[in-house]
Design an enzyme around this catalytic site. Structure first.
Site, PDB file in Angstrom:
ATOM      1  N   LYS A 450      -1.276  66.462-105.910  1.00  0.00           N
ATOM      2  CA  LYS A 450      -0.531  65.402-105.210  1.00  0.00           C
ATOM      3  C   LYS A 450      -0.052  64.331-106.208  1.00  0.00           C
ATOM      4  O   LYS A 450      -0.589  64.233-107.327  1.00  0.00           O
ATOM      5  CB  LYS A 450      -1.419  64.839-104.109  1.00  0.00           C
ATOM      6  CG  LYS A 450      -1.801  65.925-103.091  1.00  0.00           C
ATOM      7  CD  LYS A 450      -2.605  65.391-101.921  1.00  0.00           C
ATOM      8  CE  LYS A 450      -2.931  66.515-100.949  1.00  0.00           C
ATOM      9  NZ  LYS A 450      -3.603  66.063 -99.737  1.00  0.00           N
ATOM     10  N   PHE A 497      -2.976  59.904 -89.033  1.00  0.00           N
ATOM     11  CA  PHE A 497      -2.650  59.657 -90.444  1.00  0.00           C
ATOM     12  C   PHE A 497      -1.369  60.371 -90.886  1.00  0.00           C
ATOM     13  O   PHE A 497      -1.026  60.363 -92.053  1.00  0.00           O
ATOM     14  CB  PHE A 497      -3.821  60.097 -91.343  1.00  0.00           C
ATOM     15  CG  PHE A 497      -4.246  61.528 -91.126  1.00  0.00           C
ATOM     16  CD1 PHE A 497      -3.567  62.576 -91.742  1.00  0.00           C
ATOM     17  CD2 PHE A 497      -5.331  61.841 -90.304  1.00  0.00           C
ATOM     18  CE1 PHE A 497      -3.946  63.892 -91.547  1.00  0.00           C
ATOM     19  CE2 PHE A 497      -5.708  63.158 -90.099  1.00  0.00           C
ATOM     20  CZ  PHE A 497      -5.015  64.187 -90.718  1.00  0.00           C
ATOM     21  N   ARG A 525     -10.313  76.464-102.294  1.00  0.00           N
ATOM     22  CA  ARG A 525     -10.860  75.418-101.415  1.00  0.00           C
ATOM     23  C   ARG A 525     -12.215  74.947-101.939  1.00  0.00           C
ATOM     24  O   ARG A 525     -12.554  73.773-101.861  1.00  0.00           O
ATOM     25  CB  ARG A 525     -10.945  75.920 -99.975  1.00  0.00           C
ATOM     26  CG  ARG A 525      -9.565  76.132 -99.369  1.00  0.00           C
ATOM     27  CD  ARG A 525      -9.623  76.622 -97.951  1.00  0.00           C
ATOM     28  NE  ARG A 525     -10.055  75.614 -96.999  1.00  0.00           N
ATOM     29  CZ  ARG A 525      -9.282  74.647 -96.522  1.00  0.00           C
ATOM     30  NH1 ARG A 525      -8.025  74.550 -96.919  1.00  0.00           N
ATOM     31  NH2 ARG A 525      -9.757  73.780 -95.656  1.00  0.00           N
ATOM     32  N   ARG A 545     -11.884  67.099-105.894  1.00  0.00           N
ATOM     33  CA  ARG A 545     -11.760  65.890-105.073  1.00  0.00           C
ATOM     34  C   ARG A 545     -12.884  64.906-105.370  1.00  0.00           C
ATOM     35  O   ARG A 545     -12.689  63.694-105.324  1.00  0.00           O
ATOM     36  CB  ARG A 545     -11.710  66.261-103.594  1.00  0.00           C
ATOM     37  CG  ARG A 545     -10.338  66.818-103.217  1.00  0.00           C
ATOM     38  CD  ARG A 545     -10.349  67.435-101.861  1.00  0.00           C
ATOM     39  NE  ARG A 545      -9.019  67.812-101.395  1.00  0.00           N
ATOM     40  CZ  ARG A 545      -8.807  68.662-100.403  1.00  0.00           C
ATOM     41  NH1 ARG A 545      -9.830  69.224 -99.784  1.00  0.00           N
ATOM     42  NH2 ARG A 545      -7.585  68.948-100.024  1.00  0.00           N
ATOM     43  N   HIS A 558      -4.251  69.870-102.799  1.00  0.00           N
ATOM     44  CA  HIS A 558      -4.095  70.517-101.489  1.00  0.00           C
ATOM     45  C   HIS A 558      -4.239  72.035-101.662  1.00  0.00           C
ATOM     46  O   HIS A 558      -3.904  72.581-102.710  1.00  0.00           O
ATOM     47  CB  HIS A 558      -2.701  70.196-100.924  1.00  0.00           C
ATOM     48  CG  HIS A 558      -2.315  71.095 -99.793  1.00  0.00           C
ATOM     49  ND1 HIS A 558      -2.684  70.852 -98.499  1.00  0.00           N
ATOM     50  CD2 HIS A 558      -1.629  72.273 -99.776  1.00  0.00           C
ATOM     51  CE1 HIS A 558      -2.237  71.828 -97.729  1.00  0.00           C
ATOM     52  NE2 HIS A 558      -1.593  72.707 -98.482  1.00  0.00           N
TER      53      HIS A 558
HETATM   54  P1  CMP Z   1      -4.835  68.296 -97.418  1.00  0.00           P
HETATM   55  O1  CMP Z   1      -5.817  69.299 -97.832  1.00  0.00           O
HETATM   56  O2  CMP Z   1      -3.563  68.196 -98.129  1.00  0.00           O
HETATM   57  O3  CMP Z   1      -4.560  68.520 -95.851  1.00  0.00           O
HETATM   58  C1  CMP Z   1      -4.102  67.505 -94.993  1.00  0.00           C
HETATM   59  C2  CMP Z   1      -4.198  66.155 -95.615  1.00  0.00           C
HETATM   60  O4  CMP Z   1      -4.271  65.084 -94.712  1.00  0.00           O
HETATM   61  C3  CMP Z   1      -5.507  66.034 -96.379  1.00  0.00           C
HETATM   62  O5  CMP Z   1      -5.518  66.853 -97.493  1.00  0.00           O
HETATM   63  C4  CMP Z   1      -5.520  64.547 -96.626  1.00  0.00           C
HETATM   64  O6  CMP Z   1      -4.617  64.160 -97.650  1.00  0.00           O
HETATM   65  C5  CMP Z   1      -4.989  64.025 -95.298  1.00  0.00           C
HETATM   66  N1  CMP Z   1      -6.076  63.623 -94.367  1.00  0.00           N
HETATM   67  C6  CMP Z   1      -6.939  64.460 -93.724  1.00  0.00           C
HETATM   68  N2  CMP Z   1      -7.775  63.742 -92.933  1.00  0.00           N
HETATM   69  C7  CMP Z   1      -7.428  62.439 -93.053  1.00  0.00           C
HETATM   70  C8  CMP Z   1      -7.904  61.230 -92.498  1.00  0.00           C
HETATM   71  N3  CMP Z   1      -8.912  61.219 -91.611  1.00  0.00           N
HETATM   72  N4  CMP Z   1      -7.321  60.080 -92.880  1.00  0.00           N
HETATM   73  C9  CMP Z   1      -6.302  60.071 -93.763  1.00  0.00           C
HETATM   74  N5  CMP Z   1      -5.796  61.200 -94.321  1.00  0.00           N
HETATM   75  C10 CMP Z   1      -6.348  62.361 -93.979  1.00  0.00           C
END
Ligand code: CMP
Length: 620
Positions: A450, A497, A525, A545, A558
């Site tokens: 990202k 979000f 993952r 992460r 991601h």
């Molecule tokens: P990603 O794996 O890219 O999949 C969806 C994305 O949404 C996640 O990573 C985060 O960047 C975002 N995300 C998921 N849950 C939340 C949350 N509770 N609040 C804010 N952002 C979120």
């Protein structure tokens, strides 16, 4: 006819010299399948032996399997490639058959059994023989390039596989290249001319299955004869980088510009037709050596040894009640769990996996058990994993396990009312790799770094991706616009979000990649760690992460949550590339379709032991 309904042990497994002597002292004829650890006992003859045993119903006929390495009396049979069946009577060798030739094996059994009955009943003298082939071998010394006869090679040196590819061989350049290799000071320990089948080429290059030109590569490598060499350098010099340097860059154009004296610059014509191959690293070299020269064994030092892998299966009856206990016993025995997948198998998949067993009496019960609920497949890692896991499992026959090995896992973890033992282990290292490939095939997934993480931690993240063994087959740095970001994350539309997320993703360039590896979706993952970095820091401190995310929103990386999403997002981002499903992905996909509820993509695993299959949190 002694056709018994219940599965009885056909072949006694002889584990050591003491058991060897005990088994050989049995009255009657004993047919021993002498096998090497790397290939396991001969499976194709089991149904023949069972048929003979059932038809004759003769108590004087016994069958056994014995691994050459673990029995002193079999010292001279170590490192041999061909199937070997030794026939003993009264403790003496009476016949040898060196092939899995069913009519010959059967004829010899009938003759020798008859002869032994004459000895026992009428006092005739037993016709004891010496194994002629062993005697001949003692007299003739092996040719230097016949690696089959060299069981152990000293570890002070490093070895690698070198291939002179079909293009160079077809152009009549093989001998010239071999001379250049020798002139450059490489020692050639084996030189085998062979034409790979398509399936061998696919298997050999399985780590590149995700690449665009994979099909072409397979076609090319199976298009004609190659020369497959084992090469080495002098003591202390690592042959792997030296050889890679000698052959030059993969891309022939680059090789011509930057290393005109390299083999690829001289003999290659384009990226694919680049004349020669070399292993990338030590691990790949040892896999490739095992692939082409299964009897080539290094006397490895403790540090240089790559731990072996084996496949373990925990069947439904025990999985549902005692999964944690079994996993604990596995860890207590010193195995690490490299990959795991909980899946619901179809009958077709069970038949495919156990294709050698479909004719056996016990197969219907096995198939019923294997499809009665989810199965847990594990890739276990340890030195000598195959052997250790089989020893820990104990006998396959449950009554034997309960009576003779009450501490074995099969005895401990099989519910009394179950007929089928609840744990599986691969029979040899070669089988283990095949079985691991069945459950954990090479897959592709979409990965993204990202915007903020790309700016701040690009190199560190890329290094960790490489170190974890992923191949990056496609890569593109791109600025998402609002519309693309919304489509990319459409599964999250409506979540509180969502707007923040799409704004964040448009803040600067993202790095989009297609990663391939065994079990890539889940492995990526695992490497990312849980969505929320606070959770990642406790449960997976080494994950990306945990190390690089700022918040649950700005969480650095991601990854697709399953193969369907991976395929869809790869097409969405890299629309212009060819993305046919590989056979492996189709197979895995059918697992996923069958088990949408059971297959839990792990989000929580630690980077070091990516194994606790947990429900996933977020679908990306
Ligand atoms: P990603 O794996 O890219 O999949 C969806 C994305 O949404 C996640 O990573 C985060 O960047 C975002 N995300 C998921 N849950 C939340 C949350 N509770 N609040 C804010 N952002 C979120």
């Amino acid at each position: 006819m002694a056709g018994k309904k219940k599965e009885i042990i056909l072949q006694i497994t002889i584990h050591n010299q003491e058991q060897w002597e005990e088994v050989l002292s049995s009255k009657g004829l004993i047919v021993v399948d002498v096998y090497q650890a790397w290939c396991g006992p001969c499976k194709t003859t089991v149904s023949l032996f069972r048929k003979i045993k059932n038809e004759l119903g003769d108590d004087l006929l016994h069958f056994a399997v014995a691994e050459a390495d673990s029995i002193d009396a079999l010292e001279k049979y170590r490192g041999k490639c061909e199937p070997t069946f030794l026939y003993f009577a009264g403790g003496d060798l009476v016949a040898v058959v060196r092939s899995a030739n069913a009519p010959l094996l059967q004829k010899t059994i009938l003759e020798q059994l008859e002869a032994e009955k004459k000895v026992l009943n009428h006092g005739l003298e037993r016709n004891v023989i010496k194994d002629e082939e062993l005697l001949e071998e003692e007299e003739t010394s092996p040719l230097p390039t016949q690696i089959e006869d060299e069981e152990l090679v000293p570890s002070g040196k490093s070895y690698t596989v070198a291939i002179i590819k079909p293009d160079a061989v077809a152009h009549g350049k093989a001998d010239e290249i071999i001379m250049k290799i020798q002139d450059a000071g490489f020692e050639i320990l084996a030189n085998e001319e062979r034409t790979m089948t398509e399936s061998e080429a696919r298997d050999f290059y399985k780590h590149r299955a995700g690449e665009e030109k994979f099909h072409e590569l397979v076609q090319f490598m199976s298009s004609g004869p190659c020369h497959v060499l084992i090469i080495s350098k002098s003591e202390g010099e690592d042959v792997i980088p030296t050889w890679r340097e000698f052959i030059g860059p993969t891309d022939v154009e680059v090789a011509k510009k930057e290393k005109p004296e390299s083999l690829r610059a001289q003999y290659g014509t384009e990226v694919l037709y680049n004349a020669v191959h070399g292993s990338n690293d030590r691990e790949q070299a040892s896999r490739e050596l095992a692939f082409f020269f299964p009897s080539f064994k290094l006397q490895q030092t403790e540090e240089s040894r790559t731990p072996e892998r084996t496949l373990a299966l925990i069947r439904p009856d025990v999985l549902k009640d005692r999964k944690d206990e079994v996993l604990q016993s596995i860890r207590d025995a010193g195995f690490s769990i490299a990959m795991q997948k909980q899946i619901m198998l179809t009958k077709q998949q069970v038949q495919e996996f156990y294709k050698e067993h479909v004719d056996q009496e016990y197969f219907p019960a096995l198939e019923q058990q294997m499809t009665s609920g989810p199965v847990l497949a594990l890739a276990l890692v340890k030195d000598d994993a195959v052997k250790h896991w089989r020893n820990l499992l104990g006998p396959a026959d449950l009554s034997e396990a309960l009576n003779e090995a009450p501490d074995s896992l099969r005895a401990r973890f099989t519910p009394r009312e179950t007929k089928i033992n609840q744990l599986h282990g691969s029979s040899s290292p070669v089988e283990a790799e095949k079985e691991i490939n069945f459950f954990f095939p090479v897959e592709r997934t979409l990965a993204a770094i990202k915007p903020d993480a790309l700016e701040e931690h690009r190199d560190e993240i890329m290094e960790r991706i490489q170190a974890a063994g992923f191949t990056v087959s496609h890569i593109k740095e791109t600025n998402l616009n609002q519309e693309v970001a919304e489509e990319f994350y459409k599964e999250h539309k409506g979540k509180p979000f969502f707007d923040q997320l799409t704004n964040y993703m448009c803040r600067g360039p993202c790095l989009m990649m297609i990663l391939s590896k065994e079990n890539a979706v889940q492995e990526w993952r695992s490497l990312m760690g849980p969505t929320d970095p606070t959770e990642a820091q406790t449960s997976s401190p080494e994950s990306l992460r945990s190390l690089f995310a700022k918040s649950i929103l700005q969480n650095a990386v991601h990854g697709s949550s399953n193969l369907n999403h991976a395929m869809e997002k790869m097409k969405f981002i890299f629309g212009d590339i060819e993305l046919e499903r590989t056979n492996n992905e189709t197979l895995t996909q059918s697992f996923l379709n069958d088990t949408a509820d059971e297959v839990k993509q792990s989000d929580e695993n630690t980077a070091t032991e990516k194994n606790e299959a947990q429900p996933s949190q977020e679908d990306g």
